[in-house]
Design an enzyme around this catalytic site. Structure first.
Site, PDB file in Angstrom:
ATOM      1  N   HIS A   1      15.539  42.648  43.444  1.00  0.00           N
ATOM      2  CA  HIS A   1      15.873  42.890  42.039  1.00  0.00           C
ATOM      3  C   HIS A   1      16.745  41.806  41.422  1.00  0.00           C
ATOM      4  O   HIS A   1      17.289  41.988  40.338  1.00  0.00           O
ATOM      5  CB  HIS A   1      16.549  44.262  41.891  1.00  0.00           C
ATOM      6  CG  HIS A   1      15.581  45.395  42.033  1.00  0.00           C
ATOM      7  ND1 HIS A   1      14.937  45.662  43.218  1.00  0.00           N
ATOM      8  CD2 HIS A   1      15.107  46.314  41.137  1.00  0.00           C
ATOM      9  CE1 HIS A   1      14.131  46.706  43.054  1.00  0.00           C
ATOM     10  NE2 HIS A   1      14.217  47.108  41.809  1.00  0.00           N
TER      11      HIS A   1
ATOM     12  N   ILE B   1      31.780  54.038  46.561  1.00  0.00           N
ATOM     13  CA  ILE B   1      30.587  54.613  47.163  1.00  0.00           C
ATOM     14  C   ILE B   1      29.500  54.537  46.093  1.00  0.00           C
ATOM     15  O   ILE B   1      29.671  55.087  45.008  1.00  0.00           O
ATOM     16  CB  ILE B   1      30.850  56.079  47.567  1.00  0.00           C
ATOM     17  CG1 ILE B   1      31.991  56.146  48.593  1.00  0.00           C
ATOM     18  CG2 ILE B   1      29.589  56.735  48.090  1.00  0.00           C
ATOM     19  CD1 ILE B   1      32.601  57.534  48.738  1.00  0.00           C
TER      20      ILE B   1
ATOM     21  N   ASP C   1      21.981  54.132  45.273  1.00  0.00           N
ATOM     22  CA  ASP C   1      20.995  53.546  44.351  1.00  0.00           C
ATOM     23  C   ASP C   1      19.628  53.776  44.974  1.00  0.00           C
ATOM     24  O   ASP C   1      19.218  53.041  45.861  1.00  0.00           O
ATOM     25  CB  ASP C   1      21.298  52.048  44.178  1.00  0.00           C
ATOM     26  CG  ASP C   1      20.301  51.340  43.272  1.00  0.00           C
ATOM     27  OD1 ASP C   1      19.421  51.994  42.701  1.00  0.00           O
ATOM     28  OD2 ASP C   1      20.419  50.107  43.144  1.00  0.00           O
TER      29      ASP C   1
ATOM     30  N   TRP D   1       7.657  67.555  47.803  1.00  0.00           N
ATOM     31  CA  TRP D   1       7.681  68.244  46.513  1.00  0.00           C
ATOM     32  C   TRP D   1       9.047  68.161  45.834  1.00  0.00           C
ATOM     33  O   TRP D   1       9.146  68.213  44.612  1.00  0.00           O
ATOM     34  CB  TRP D   1       7.277  69.721  46.665  1.00  0.00           C
ATOM     35  CG  TRP D   1       8.113  70.485  47.647  1.00  0.00           C
ATOM     36  CD1 TRP D   1       9.249  71.186  47.391  1.00  0.00           C
ATOM     37  CD2 TRP D   1       7.887  70.591  49.059  1.00  0.00           C
ATOM     38  NE1 TRP D   1       9.751  71.717  48.558  1.00  0.00           N
ATOM     39  CE2 TRP D   1       8.935  71.384  49.591  1.00  0.00           C
ATOM     40  CE3 TRP D   1       6.911  70.104  49.919  1.00  0.00           C
ATOM     41  CZ2 TRP D   1       9.029  71.689  50.946  1.00  0.00           C
ATOM     42  CZ3 TRP D   1       7.000  70.408  51.263  1.00  0.00           C
ATOM     43  CH2 TRP D   1       8.046  71.194  51.768  1.00  0.00           C
ATOM     44  N   LYS D   2      10.113  67.984  46.622  1.00  0.00           N
ATOM     45  CA  LYS D   2      11.450  67.953  46.028  1.00  0.00           C
ATOM     46  C   LYS D   2      11.663  66.682  45.198  1.00  0.00           C
ATOM     47  O   LYS D   2      12.155  66.724  44.074  1.00  0.00           O
ATOM     48  CB  LYS D   2      12.511  68.077  47.114  1.00  0.00           C
ATOM     49  CG  LYS D   2      12.468  69.436  47.809  1.00  0.00           C
ATOM     50  CD  LYS D   2      13.616  69.616  48.782  1.00  0.00           C
ATOM     51  CE  LYS D   2      13.625  71.048  49.318  1.00  0.00           C
ATOM     52  NZ  LYS D   2      14.840  71.329  50.099  1.00  0.00           N
TER      53      LYS D   2
ATOM     54  N   GLY E   1      26.734  52.149  50.059  1.00  0.00           N
ATOM     55  CA  GLY E   1      27.559  51.046  49.562  1.00  0.00           C
ATOM     56  C   GLY E   1      28.319  50.329  50.657  1.00  0.00           C
ATOM     57  O   GLY E   1      28.805  49.219  50.454  1.00  0.00           O
TER      58      GLY E   1
END
Lengths: 381, 381
Positions: B85, B216, B219, B271-272, B351
């Site tokens: 990214h 903390i 992402d 599904w969650k 993190g």
């Protein structure tokens, strides 16, 4: 959203349908198949009777005039098909009152506040009443400030987390809430439990084309399968539909018994859910200045003092409800156009199945497991 | 948190270590192994040079005085090891500016507000600048109100979502932010994409025992593996460490090529995660009055107009930072006591790995992939 092999509590439509057929082993009473928690006889009880019975039990336990609201929340949980968190939890609640872990008379109180952020304590009173009060307060703050949050410390089990999402969304608020729990999941890369499964609820207000309230409500714990679900599969001699944890060799497995032996249940999204569970816990404990997961003993009967967050947002402060409904309808319509794995089984949005079960429960009576119903009646004896 | 087989971008410690050994096929330059995105030659560039080069490219693209902040955010992304990214995204950004999809001069503006909730538009300017401004505004609202939120519509790709979590946490705020995306995941029970992978960031401020800021920061996207990760595994001829999607027969598979063929990547938590992705999208679109996932075309070069939420909370409005640090330290210490799967590989908090990579990047130079570096230099030619 679901597939036909989804072992999820909110999607008991198939089970409910089969409730209308009787089974000899059940003494002629209705019998549910297909859903995880349905390996027992089921009966239907009117919502009014269900709520009334629960209320009498709670009155005996000393909840006083608040018994009605607490009973309503529990009865609604069974009404919506979330059988693991309704009357099935009442015996444990009663036992924790008896042991003095839960104070049936304690009321939640505000401890401190700054603007639209408040800190409350549950004083270890009934957890569903404290959670309901906290969300109501977050909604009041959102009405004044566009959004508001209540961090609740020293509470007890909130029972069905989704209750507080429905509470907010049906009043026109978007909401997010979560709780921490005792350590019941190994963090990613470890074999012993060190994070909780910390359920997270996100709710969005919405009306259907006929103008009826039909919120989108997500209610998920951070473990892929609960230990209750694992034992239900094991008792039926079935494999899980998807891997649910690690076996003794450290491999992912669909064997529920193997996971019960290792106690290495799988977090959702592997390292992602492990991280999410951790950060939800720390954030809840910090905002509430309350207990974090590591401070809970492993005995569920001693799991008191949870930290919880209730966040409400008022999208209608900025946009008409019609425009909000248009946005939600577009997303739902698109979801429904996705090609289903099994023809006719359209993907569903979170909460979609609940409305169907709710309607059926109010029409035919709430489907409850006979052992749970009998246990409730005994508490009322 | 990680295991040694975790193919995660934030855990490139092993790769970084091997950077110090040279490899003939790389023309004598350092070569990374072990991490997903490291099947190419790596070089180290000082942070200052990296940021300066990016800034010159952005100046040429017309970002004006804002080039410096935008370049800083991109360079920090590579500095922290999130190579997918950082500068790897700059050529696409340049192409979208060239095509007129991104307006390099457009600035984010407030559209409406109510209390501590504001709605902004990004006017399709550089997405990382709009996101940074939105989080800064949410923090200002939280300073006044305990918490604050900015819903941002009509923006463009925010690049690294974690940037805005670090931004808030290093200033003492807890934060939550997310974005919607084009449809790139089949919802649960379906075979065609109808939800986005909608990254979610949760950040918590914290200081380590030495008093240094050590937040903390979680992402995560809602897909278990990105398509970039799948192609990296395929190119190396490796299986995924865990199932990442469905094959042609509808079975879960670790074969990256099979998933690329079916385009049926797996949502986190089955599904969650599918439900979580859906509700994040609808809530972002409603609060921002912006585009929902279903309104994006499938071409990434046309993926503009995203809806994003930036929520900041000020726990220090209610509690001293010392007490907050005590709570976080307790949770982290407990996490570190969990028995590791591989001796010596302690479970990590979200993190934790980033700080180590950051320190190494500043000491030895930022590790960048040679092709990405060359592509950046070409844009500067």
């Amino acid at each position: 959203m679901r597939a036909s092999n989804e072992p999820q509590r909110n999607t008991a439509a198939a089970a409910s349908a089969s409730l209308t057929s009787s089974d000899a082993s059940c003494g002629g009473r209705v019998f549910a198949t297909g859903a995880v928690s349905s390996n027992v006889c089921m009966i239907r009880v009117s919502f009014g009777e269900l709520r009334g019975r629960i209320e009498r039990v709670l009155l005996k336990l000393g909840l006083g005039h608040r018994s009605r609201l607490a009973a309503q929340l529990i009865a609604e949980t069974d009404r919506d098909g979330v059988r693991t968190h309704g009357i099935a939890r009442v015996p444990r609640f009663a036992e924790m009152v008896r042991l003095g872990r839960i104070d049936p008379r304690a009321e939640p109180k505000r401890v401190s506040n700054f603007g639209a952020l408040e800190r409350w304590t549950g004083h270890r009173g009934p957890g569903n009443l404290a959670a309901h009060a906290a969300m109501a307060r977050a909604m009041a703050l959102a009405r004044e400030n566009g959004l508001g949050a209540v961090a609740l410390a020293d509470t007890t089990h909130w029972m069905r987390g989704g209750s507080y999402g429905w509470q907010a969304a049906e009043a026109g608020f978007a909401a997010m809430c979560w709780t921490n729990t005792l350590p019941n999941l190994p963090p990613w890369g470890a074999t012993t439990p060190a994070v909780g499964n910390n359920p997270l609820v996100i709710a969005v207000p919405r009306h259907d084309a006929a103008g009826r309230s039909a919120p989108i409500v997500l209610d998920i714990a951070m473990s892929q399968f609960s230990y209750g679900t694992l034992s239900a599969y094991r008792e039926r001699g079935e494999l899980l539909p998807f891997p649910g944890g690690f076996d003794e060799r450290g491999d992912l497995t669909r064997d529920p018994a193997a996971i019960e032996r290792t106690q290495r249940a799988l977090p959702i999204g592997l390292w992602k859910g492990s991280g999410l569970a951790f950060v939800l816990d720390v954030l809840a404990a910090m905002l509430a200045d309350g207990r974090a997961t590591y401070e809970f003993p492993s005995d569920p009967l001693q799991e008191v003092g949870q930290s919880q967050i209730f966040l409400a947002l008022a999208p209608s402060a900025l946009t008409s409800m019609e425009e909000l409904d248009r946005i939600a309808a577009g997303a739902i319509d698109f979801l429904h156009t996705a090609t289903p794995i099994e023809p006719g089984h359209t993907a569903r949005y979170p909460g979609e199945g609940t409305l169907r079960i709710r309607e059926e429960s109010l029409r035919l009576g709430v489907a409850v497991e006979e052992p749970a119903w009998k246990a409730l009646l005994q508490l009322d004896a």
